[in-house]
Design an enzyme around this catalytic site. Sequence first.
Site, short mmCIF file in Angstrom:
data_model
loop_
_atom_site.label_atom_id
_atom_site.label_comp_id
_atom_site.label_asym_id
_atom_site.label_seq_id
_atom_site.Cartn_x
_atom_site.Cartn_y
_atom_site.Cartn_z
N ALA A 192 0.84 -1.20 0.00
CA ALA A 192 0.00 0.00 0.00
C ALA A 192 0.87 1.24 0.00
CB ALA A 192 -0.92 0.00 1.22
N ASP A 193 0.33 2.30 -0.57
CA ASP A 193 1.01 3.58 -0.56
C ASP A 193 -0.05 4.68 -0.56
OD1 ASP A 193 3.69 4.90 -0.71
OD2 ASP A 193 2.77 5.83 -2.46
N THR A 194 0.21 5.72 0.24
CA THR A 194 -0.74 6.82 0.39
C THR A 194 -0.07 8.12 -0.03
OG1 THR A 194 -1.84 5.69 2.23
CG2 THR A 194 -2.22 8.05 2.04
#
Length: 193
Positions: free
Chosen positions: A67-69
């Site tokens: 995941a990456d935000t």
Amino acid sequence: MSRLILASASPRRRELLAACGLQFEVCVLPVREWTTDPDIRELPAINAALKADAVSAAFPEALVIGADTVVLLDGEALGKPADPADARRMLLRLAGRWHEVMTAVALRRGRDGLRRDFSVTTRVRFKPFGADTVDRYLEQVPVLDKAGAYAIQEHGELLVAELDGELDNVIGLPCRALLEHLTGAGIEPRAAL
């Protein structure tokens, strides 16, 4: 039943995934994350895939979550601040304005070639505030490891006026969408590992 591995060092993602009722392991392998791209809305998807692909190659039997935000404002990605002055600058830019928080998730399982990618965007409006509020916030919350220089779950009441979308997504993991994709991949809460 697949092992479930979170390819993220984020304590917030670990907390959210545990709150979903999933048993999982954490494995983070070094990858060189992208910081620029012609389309900044693609950055989180690229980085989530890099993380998931690296761990999936090492553990092909496991279902891996990467995941990456990113925080998006005026066509620019606000990543993690370089230092306290950069954090202060970011927060003052966000004051009184809407911005988007986008989290991309990549699911990988090497043994059967499973690849699922999705992203969720939440709109956040900050209160109008000045340097005093920013300084008070920065005294209370360590932000150098947080995209956009804030954590909505930590004294967010000082900054946030309104939320349009999922809170979990702003924290770093869109749990509702993730659970739907995990179920489709054969992982059920309390049944993983």
